[in-house]
Design a protein around this motif. Structure first.
Motif, mmCIF file in Angstrom:
data_model
loop_
_atom_site.group_PDB
_atom_site.id
_atom_site.type_symbol
_atom_site.label_atom_id
_atom_site.label_comp_id
_atom_site.label_asym_id
_atom_site.label_seq_id
_atom_site.Cartn_x
_atom_site.Cartn_y
_atom_site.Cartn_z
ATOM 1 N N ALA A 143 0.836 -1.065 -0.017
ATOM 2 C CA ALA A 143 -0.055 -0.021 -0.032
ATOM 3 C C ALA A 143 0.925 1.312 -0.090
ATOM 4 N N VAL A 144 1.941 1.202 0.935
ATOM 5 C CA VAL A 144 2.684 2.433 0.946
ATOM 6 C C VAL A 144 3.416 2.616 -0.642
ATOM 7 N N ALA A 145 3.977 1.567 -1.124
ATOM 8 C CA ALA A 145 4.778 1.525 -2.087
ATOM 9 C C ALA A 145 3.758 1.982 -3.582
ATOM 10 N N ALA A 146 2.596 1.611 -3.528
ATOM 11 C CA ALA A 146 1.624 2.016 -4.520
ATOM 12 C C ALA A 146 1.232 3.335 -4.483
ATOM 13 N N HIS A 147 1.178 3.898 -3.239
ATOM 14 C CA HIS A 147 0.948 5.361 -3.024
ATOM 15 C C HIS A 147 1.968 6.234 -3.565
ATOM 16 N N GLU A 148 3.324 5.566 -3.262
ATOM 17 C CA GLU A 148 4.300 6.406 -3.605
ATOM 18 C C GLU A 148 4.844 6.496 -5.106
ATOM 19 N N ILE A 149 4.258 5.129 -5.811
ATOM 20 C CA ILE A 149 4.552 5.078 -7.388
ATOM 21 C C ILE A 149 3.419 6.231 -7.710
ATOM 22 N N GLY A 188 -4.784 13.014 -2.825
ATOM 23 C CA GLY A 188 -5.957 12.146 -3.293
ATOM 24 C C GLY A 188 -5.802 11.056 -4.195
ATOM 25 N N PHE A 189 -5.111 11.673 -5.411
ATOM 26 C CA PHE A 189 -4.788 10.956 -6.544
ATOM 27 C C PHE A 189 -3.839 9.721 -5.951
ATOM 28 N N ALA A 190 -2.816 9.779 -5.240
ATOM 29 C CA ALA A 190 -1.788 8.827 -4.925
ATOM 30 C C ALA A 190 -2.744 7.763 -3.852
ATOM 31 N N GLU A 191 -3.714 8.558 -2.945
ATOM 32 C CA GLU A 191 -4.441 7.372 -2.322
ATOM 33 C C GLU A 191 -5.204 6.883 -3.184
ATOM 34 N N GLY A 192 -5.895 7.272 -4.254
ATOM 35 C CA GLY A 192 -6.811 6.517 -5.183
ATOM 36 C C GLY A 192 -6.048 5.300 -5.884
ATOM 37 N N VAL A 193 -4.939 5.709 -6.396
ATOM 38 C CA VAL A 193 -4.027 4.637 -6.996
ATOM 39 C C VAL A 193 -3.794 3.605 -6.099
#
Length: 186
Positions: free
Chosen positions: A46-52, A99-104
């Motif tokens: 989840a953390v990696a997906a947010h940063e990506i 919000g975009f990062a959280e959405g991804v």
């Protein structure tokens, strides 16, 4: 997979990870972009997906994409921007890029089928669905399409593992277990 290295170390305090890209006053890159994650969070999907997602945001120019949406479909823009701001983990700042990062993160890790009740603006379920749909479509229309589709496949494979294998994957010591740190995720 997404063309940005993920390295251990760097974050301090409550910060689990950050997307590192610095510019000088002329706008020139000072450092190569990378994601820095705490050592104990290196396998946190989840953390990696947010940063990506922050990396994707920079490459697709999120502001430009939002401006295009505002011109093309004002009603959808209003719903999406409201929801992106509502998805920021810091409710006082309400930043669309967070919000975009959280959405991804939500899309890739499939952690939220329904919006959380933590913020009043999440109550509008249609806005939530519109925002996630717009995020997905925007990525699919970008140069990240293939990487994103591959990440979705790997996330599904990881999710379908037994709980025991998921737990063991956090140690990354068994060949037959799909781990976030494996070559398949890079």
């Amino acid at each position: 997979l997404f063309g940005v290295p993920i390295r251990p170390g760097g974050p301090k305090g409550n910060v689990l990870a950050y997307y590192d890209r610095r510019f000088n006053e002329k706008g020139d890159d000072l450092t190569p972009e990378m994601i820095r994650m705490r050592d104990n969070n290196m396998l946190d999907l989840a953390v990696a997906a947010h940063e990506i997602a922050h990396h994707i945001d920079q490459k697709i120019d999120l502001k430009k994409q939002l401006n295009k949406l505002a011109k093309d479909d004002k009603d959808l823009y209003d719903a999406v921007i409201l929801q992106l701001r509502a998805m920021d983990y810091d409710k006082l700042q309400s930043r669309a890029f967070e919000g975009f990062a959280e959405g991804v993160r939500h899309l890739l890790t499939n952690t939220l089928m329904m919006p959380p009740k933590a913020h009043a603006q999440y109550a509008e379920l249609n806005n939530y669905r519109d925002a996630l749909g717009w995020i997905h479509d925007t990525i699919m229309d970008s140069s990240f399409r293939e990487a994103y589709m591959e990440a979705e496949i790997h996330m599904k494979m990881f999710d379908e593992q037994t709980l025991e294998k998921k737990v063991k994957s956090q140690y990354g010591d068994e060949e037959d277990i799909l781990t976030p740190g494996s070559a398949k995720f890079r």
